[in-house]
Enzyme design. Structure first.
Site, PDB file in Angstrom:
ATOM      1  N   GLU A 197      82.751 -67.441  82.636  1.00 45.61           N
ATOM      2  CA  GLU A 197      83.193 -67.023  83.971  1.00 45.61           C
ATOM      3  C   GLU A 197      84.062 -65.776  83.919  1.00 45.61           C
ATOM      4  OE1 GLU A 197      86.220 -69.974  82.437  1.00 45.61           O
ATOM      5  OE2 GLU A 197      84.058 -69.773  82.471  1.00 45.61           O
ATOM      6  N   ASP A 252      68.377 -29.654  89.832  1.00 51.44           N
ATOM      7  CA  ASP A 252      68.052 -28.521  90.684  1.00 51.44           C
ATOM      8  C   ASP A 252      68.685 -27.273  90.067  1.00 51.44           C
ATOM      9  OD1 ASP A 252      67.342 -27.066  93.100  1.00 51.44           O
ATOM     10  OD2 ASP A 252      69.472 -27.145  93.574  1.00 51.44           O
TER      11      ASP A 252
END
Length: 716
Positions: free
Chosen positions: A141, A183
Site C-alpha cells: 500500500e 518542430d
C-alpha cells in the site's frame, strides 16, 4: 447576399506579407495576392487566403470571410485535437500490472498459511489475526505513495530548471522515450531571421555570428577571422550599408517591426557599426541593373566572368538553405554597382546542437518535422547534427500518400520531414507509435497542437508557443530552451530507478515476513512474530526508510543509459533475483536467531520474539541501505548523498530501541530488555544482507566490464 462581382471588388491587397509560422511552420512570411480563388488544392498552399490567428507583418489587404469557427483552418485543427485521446503512460501500465501480480501472490500465500494452521488444529481467531497482519504487511500500500511522492519531487526539480510538467506520470515517461520529434521554426530555431554569410562582389567572404535582432555578434572575414567594425573594410561596409538603407523595418526592444529579412539586415548593420540609390532583391533581378561591381571601394566594369562568379556563389549559398539577397547601389537605376550577396536563415537556438548530440548518444532518435522547404530543413538538420549529418528526408506529400503500415516501417529511418501540415504530423506520430516507439513531440504553433496531444509526451514552448500548443502539451519549456529536455529525460530515468529500488526493498521484506510465518506454521512451531510486531515492521517497510528511497538523487550516469523498453516490467528477472537473494539472507539469519533463542520445549518466550523481532528490523534497515542503487556500490553513491534516508533510518533505530526498552511499549509489543552483546550479535548478523548484495553488485560490474571488453576485441 453579395454577388461574386461584389466580392471581387471587396478584395484589395497591397504588399501584404503574413507570418504563418504558428500555423504552417514556415519561417518565411507568406506573400498574399488578390487573384481569384480557384477552389482547387490545399487551402494552406493558396496565396489568396489569409488565416485567422496569423500575424500581418507588412502591407495591407481587404478580403471576404469564407470560413469561421469549425469551418476555419484553425477550427479543423481544433476538431482533430478533440478527436485525439492522450495515451496511457508506460508507468501507469507497469503499476497496474505490478499491483495485480502482488495482490494475487500475497493473498495466495496468506490463504495457504491459514489453511495449513486450520489443518494443524490451531486457533482460527489467532490464525486470522496473523493473516490480517500479514495481508497489511504484504500488500504494497506504500507503493502508490512512493510513486506519487517521487513524481512530485521530480516535477518540483523540473520546475527549478524552468520546465513545467502538467501531468505527474509524464516525467517518468521521458525515461523510456526513444524518439523525439521536433518542430523546426520556434523550437529548434528562434524564429528570428539572421544574416550568417556575406560575399562581396570582389570575392571577400565573411561570417556573421549572433542570433536574432539584438545586434549582438560580430562580422569576421574568412579565413583570417578578422573582426570588421565601423566599416573598416570598404567592400563589406558598402554591402552592409545598402542592406540597412534599402530597408523598411524598425527594430525596437530586440523585436522587428516589418519583414524578418529586413530586420536581419538591420541587425547586421548594428553588428558592423545616404542622393544615391540602394537596391536589394533576388540575384537575377538586381544584377540586371548593374554595370559595375565594387572592388575595395572602386567600381570596376562587371565582366561576364565576374557575373558568373557571383552567380556561382549565389547557388552555393542557396544550396546551404540560406535565403540569398543581392545588393547594389549607384546614382542611376540602370548604372548600379553590384555590392555582393547576403545569406539569411532562421538559425538554430543556442544549445540545440549539444542537446541533440547528448540525446542521440543516450539512445534517443531526434527527428525534425517542419513546414519549410527541403533545402532549409536539411541545412538546419546538418547544423544541429541530426544523424551525424547523414540525413534522409521525406515530404508531407509522401507521408500523405503512404499506407500506414508502410509508413510505420519507413519513419524510423527518416531524420527530416519537410512541407508538412498538421495532418501529416499526426500521421507521422501515429506511425512511430505503431512501430513501438515512445514519442515526444516538441512544438510551438497551432499546427503542432494535434501532434502534441497525440504524442506520448507533448512539449510546448513557453515564450513563443501559442495558447493552443500549451493547452495540448503535457510539458512546457518556460525559456524555450530545447536543451532542458535533457534534464527532463534524466529525471524520467532516475524516477523509474527509484521506484524499482523501493519495490526491491518492499518485496524482499514482504517475502521474508511471509516466508518466516509460513515456515513456522508448516513446521508446527510457535509464531516468531506477534501481530503488533508484524505491524511495526510494516511501518518501517512502508514508512520513512522506504519513502526516502523514492527521493534518492538522480544518478550522474543516468542520462547515458539507453531508454527503458516499455515491454520491460518493473519486476524483471534481474530484480527478482536480487529480491530473492536479499529475502534468502533475511530469512536465514532471522530463522537462525529464532532457532538459537528457542527453549527446549519450543515455547514462545518474550526473549525469543524480541531477539527475532529486532533481528528482522535490523535486517530490514541494512537491506534498505543496499537498495539505494541497483548497480552502484554504497561507496560510489556516498553515505551522505541522501540525507532524508539517513534521518529516517536513525529514527527507525531509535524507535526500535524504544520498543525494546520502554516499559509501556514492552507491554504492547511483548518485548524485554536486550544486552549490549545481543545488539552487537544482531547488528553483525543483519549486516550480512548488505555485504552479500554489495558483493553481488561487484560481480555484476566485473561481468559487465569483461563482456564489454570482449565485444570491443571482436569489433577490432
Amino acid at each position: 447576399m453579395k454577388t461574386m462581382a461584389q466580392a471581387e471588388r471587396k478584395r484589395k491587397v497591397t504588399d501584404l506579407l503574413v507570418d504563418e509560422s504558428s500555423f504552417t511552420g514556415e519561417a518565411e512570411p507568406s506573400s498574399k495576392t488578390d487573384t481569384p480563388l480557384t477552389g482547387a488544392g490545399d487551402l494552406t498552399t493558396l496565396s489568396n487566403i489569409v488565416f485567422m490567428g496569423t500575424l500581418v507583418q507588412y502591407g495591407k489587404g481587404q478580403g471576404v470571410v469564407i470560413g469561421t469557427g469549425e469551418r476555419s483552418q484553425f477550427g479543423e485543427v481544433f476538431k482533430m485535437m478533440q478527436a485525439e485521446e492522450t495515451p496511457k503512460t508506460p508507468l501507469q501500465k507497469s503499476m497496474d500490472k505490478l499491483g495485480k501480480q502482488l495482490t494475487l501472490f500475497s493473498f495466495g500465500i496468506i490463504g495457504l498459511i491459514m489453511f495449513t494452521g486450520w489443518l494443524q488444529g490451531k486457533h482460527l481467531l489467532s490464525m486470522f489475526t496473523i493473516g490480517v497482519s500479514l495481508a497489511v504487511a504484504a500488500i504494497p500500500e506504500g507503493l502508490p505513495i512512493v510513486v506519487t511522492v517521487t513524481l512530485v519531487l521530480g516535477v518540483l526539480r523540473m520546475a527549478r530548471k524552468r520546465v513545467i510538467v502538467k501531468k505527474l506520470p509524464i516525467v517518468e515517461t521521458l525515461g523510456c522515450c526513444n524518439v523525439i520529434c521536433s518542430d523546426k521554426t520556434g523550437t529548434l530555431t528562434a524564429n528570428e531571421m539572421t544574416v550568417t554569410q556575406l560575399v562581396t562582389s570582389d570575392g571577400l567572404h565573411a561570417e556573421v555570428s549572433g542570433v536574432g535582432y539584438n545586434g549582438q555578434g560580430t562580422v569576421c572575414l574568412l579565413p583570417s577571422k578578422e573582426v570588421i567594425k565601423q566599416f573598416s573594410n570598404v567592400s563589406v561596409g558598402k554591402l552592409v550599408e545598402a542592406g540597412c538603407v534599402a530597408n523598411n523595418a524598425i527594430i525596437r526592444k530586440n523585436a522587428v517591426m516589418g519583414q524578418p529579412t529586413e530586420g536581419a539586415l538591420m541587425a547586421l548593420a548594428m553588428k558592423e557599426q545616404e542622393d544615391i540609390y540602394f537596391m536589394k532583391g533576388a540575384f537575377e533581378e538586381v544584377i540586371r541593373y548593374c554595370t559595375t561591381y565594387n572592388h575595395g571601394g572602386i567600381p570596376l566594369p562587371l565582366t561576364p566572368q565576374q557575373r558568373a562568379f557571383c552567380q556561382q556563389e549565389e547557388k552555393r549559398m542557396g544550396s546551404l538553405g540560406l535565403r540569398v539577397l543581392a545588393l547594389a547601389s549607384g546614382p542611376e537605376l540602370g548604372k548600379l554597382t553590384f555590392l555582393g550577396l547576403i545569406g539569411i536563415i532562421d538559425p538554430p537556438r543556442a544549445g540545440v546542437e549539444e542537446a541533440v548530440h547528448v540525446l542521440s548518444d543516450s539512445g534517443l532518435s531526434v527527428k525534425m518535422i517542419t513546414g519549410d522547404a527541403l533545402e532549409t530543413a536539411l541545412a538546419i538538420g546538418r547544423n544541429i547534427g541530426l544523424c551525424n549529418g547523414k540525413l534522409s528526408a521525406m515530404s508531407g506529400e509522401e507521408v500523405e500518400s503512404a499506407e500506414q503500415g508502410a509508413l510505420a516501417e519507413r519513419v524510423g529511418k527518416v531524420s527530416v520531414f519537410f512541407r508538412t501540415s498538421p495532418k501529416h504530423k499526426l500521421k507521422i506520430i501515429k506511425a512511430l507509435q505503431e512501430s513501438g516507439a515512445i514519442v515526444a513531440m516538441t512544438g510551438d504553433g497551432v499546427n503542432d497542437a494535434v501532434a502534441l496531444k497525440s504524442a506520448d509526451i507533448g512539449i510546448a514552448m513557453g515564450q513563443t508557443g501559442t495558447d493552443v500548443s500549451k493547452e495540448a502539451a503535457n510539458m512546457i519549456l518556460v525559456d524555450d530552451d530545447f536543451s532542458a529536455i535533457m534534464n527532463a529525460v534524466e529525471e524520467g530515468k532516475g524516477i523509474f530507478h527509484n521506484i524499482k529500488n523501493f519495490v526491491r526493498f518492499q518485496l524482499s521484506t514482504s517475502i521474508s515476513a511471509l516466508s518466516l510465518i509460513t515456515l513456522s506454521t508448516v513446521c508446527n512451531l510457535p509464531s516468531p512474530l506477534n501481530a503488533m510486531q508484524i505491524l511495526w515492521i510494516n511501518i518501517i517497510m512502508d514508512g520513512p526508510p522506504a519513502q526516502s528511497l523514492g527521493v534518492e538523487p538522480v544518478d550522474r550516469d543516468t542520462l547515458r543509459q539507453p531508454p527503458r523498453n516499455i515491454k520491460d516490467v518493473i519486476l524483471g528477472r534481474a530484480l527478482i533475483l536480487k529480491i530473492l537473494l536479499s529475502a534468502a539472507a533475511i530469512i536465514s539469519g532471522t530463522l537462525f536467531i529464532f532457532w538459537k533463542e528457542m527453549p527446549e520445549d519450543k515455547a514462545s518466550t518474550p526473549r525469543t520474539t524480541t531477539m527475532t523481532f529486532t533481528c528482522f528490523v535490523l535486517f530490514d534497515l541494512f537491506n534498505a541501505l543496499t537498495c539505494r542503487s541497483q548497480t552502484k556500490l554504497i561507496f560510489e553513491i556516498g553515505f551522505l548523498r541522501n540525507r532524508t534516508f539517513l534521518y529516517s533510518v536513525l529514527g527507525s533505530v531509535l524507535g526500535q530501541l524504544a520498543v525494546i526498552y520502554l516499559p509501556p511499549l514492552q507491554k504492547v509489543f511483548q518485548t524485554e530488555n536486550l544486552g549490549a552483546l545481543d545488539l552487537l550479535l544482531l547488528t553483525g548478523l543483519a549486516s550480512s544482507v548488505f555485504v552479500l548484495s554489495e558483493l553481488f553488485k561487484l560481480c555484476e560490474k566485473f561481468c559487465s566490464t569483461a563482456k564489454k571488453a570482449q565485444i570491443h576485441q571482436e569489433d577490432v
